[in-house]
Design a protein around this motif. Structure first.
Motif, PDB file in Angstrom:
ATOM      1  N   LYS A  34     -69.777 -93.844  30.653  1.00 52.64           N
ATOM      2  CA  LYS A  34     -70.076 -92.415  30.688  1.00 52.64           C
ATOM      3  C   LYS A  34     -68.815 -91.611  30.985  1.00 52.64           C
ATOM      4  CE  LYS A  34     -73.268 -89.058  32.578  1.00 52.64           C
ATOM      5  NZ  LYS A  34     -74.460 -88.837  33.378  1.00 52.64           N
ATOM      6  N   GLN A  35     -67.960 -92.122  31.876  1.00 51.53           N
ATOM      7  CA  GLN A  35     -66.731 -91.411  32.234  1.00 51.53           C
ATOM      8  C   GLN A  35     -65.769 -91.282  31.061  1.00 51.53           C
ATOM      9  OE1 GLN A  35     -64.928 -93.234  35.663  1.00 51.53           O
ATOM     10  NE2 GLN A  35     -66.751 -92.998  36.905  1.00 51.53           N
ATOM     11  N   ILE A  36     -65.699 -92.301  30.202  1.00 54.36           N
ATOM     12  CA  ILE A  36     -64.725 -92.249  29.108  1.00 54.36           C
ATOM     13  C   ILE A  36     -65.300 -91.658  27.828  1.00 54.36           C
ATOM     14  CG2 ILE A  36     -63.335 -94.119  30.039  1.00 54.36           C
ATOM     15  CD1 ILE A  36     -64.555 -96.006  28.042  1.00 54.36           C
ATOM     16  N   SER A  37     -66.606 -91.455  27.775  1.00 50.83           N
ATOM     17  CA  SER A  37     -67.204 -90.831  26.596  1.00 50.83           C
ATOM     18  C   SER A  37     -66.882 -89.347  26.579  1.00 50.83           C
ATOM     19  CB  SER A  37     -68.725 -91.043  26.590  1.00 50.83           C
ATOM     20  OG  SER A  37     -69.031 -92.398  26.384  1.00 50.83           O
ATOM     21  N   GLY A  38     -66.553 -88.842  25.405  1.00 49.36           N
ATOM     22  CA  GLY A  38     -66.221 -87.429  25.252  1.00 49.36           C
ATOM     23  C   GLY A  38     -65.140 -87.242  24.209  1.00 49.36           C
TER      24      GLY A  38
END
Length: 127
Positions: A34-38
């Motif tokens: 979730k932290q690296i998604s974007g």
């Protein structure tokens, strides 16, 4: 003797509440995926990389070219996620996405290894 018996349940209750708070606090931490998604920008050159490791179908989009990915392994100790990517019909590669934290631990960049290259990415809006 009576005083000791009433203090003991209070101490046990306090210890239980502290342990419960620690477990809940650690459990609410965002997953590495979730932290690296974007959306990320390259530090060198132009272009963006969109990483979606949360929703299905999982994908990495590099300069408009979409790749379907499968998460192979996540290593929280090294802040690294390995993804298997279909690069051509029937051909796959394993790409590496690793968080590189700044000195104070408040922000990170991504070290992104793919197609035999490595590049650093920053969140969209930064450069």
């Amino acid at each position: 003797m009576r005083r000791t018996l009433t203090v003991q349940p209070i101490i046990l209750t306090v210890v239980w509440l502290i342990l419960f708070s620690v477990v809940i606090g650690c459990g609410s931490e965002a997953s590495l995926e979730k932290q690296i998604s974007g959306t990320w920008n390259r530090i060198q050159g132009n272009g963006t990389v969109d990483i979606n490791l949360i929703n299905d179908p999982k994908s990495v989009v590099i300069d408009g070219h979409a790749y379907k990915v499968v998460i192979e392994k996540t290593d929280k100790g090294s802040f690294t996620t390995l993804v298997k990517v279909e690069i051509e019909a029937g051909k796959t590669e394993v790409w590496s996405i690793r968080q590189v934290w700044d000195d104070n631990g408040s922000t990170f960049k991504l070290a992104f290894r793919h197609n035999g290259t490595q590049e650093m990415l920053v969140p969209a809006g930064q450069s």
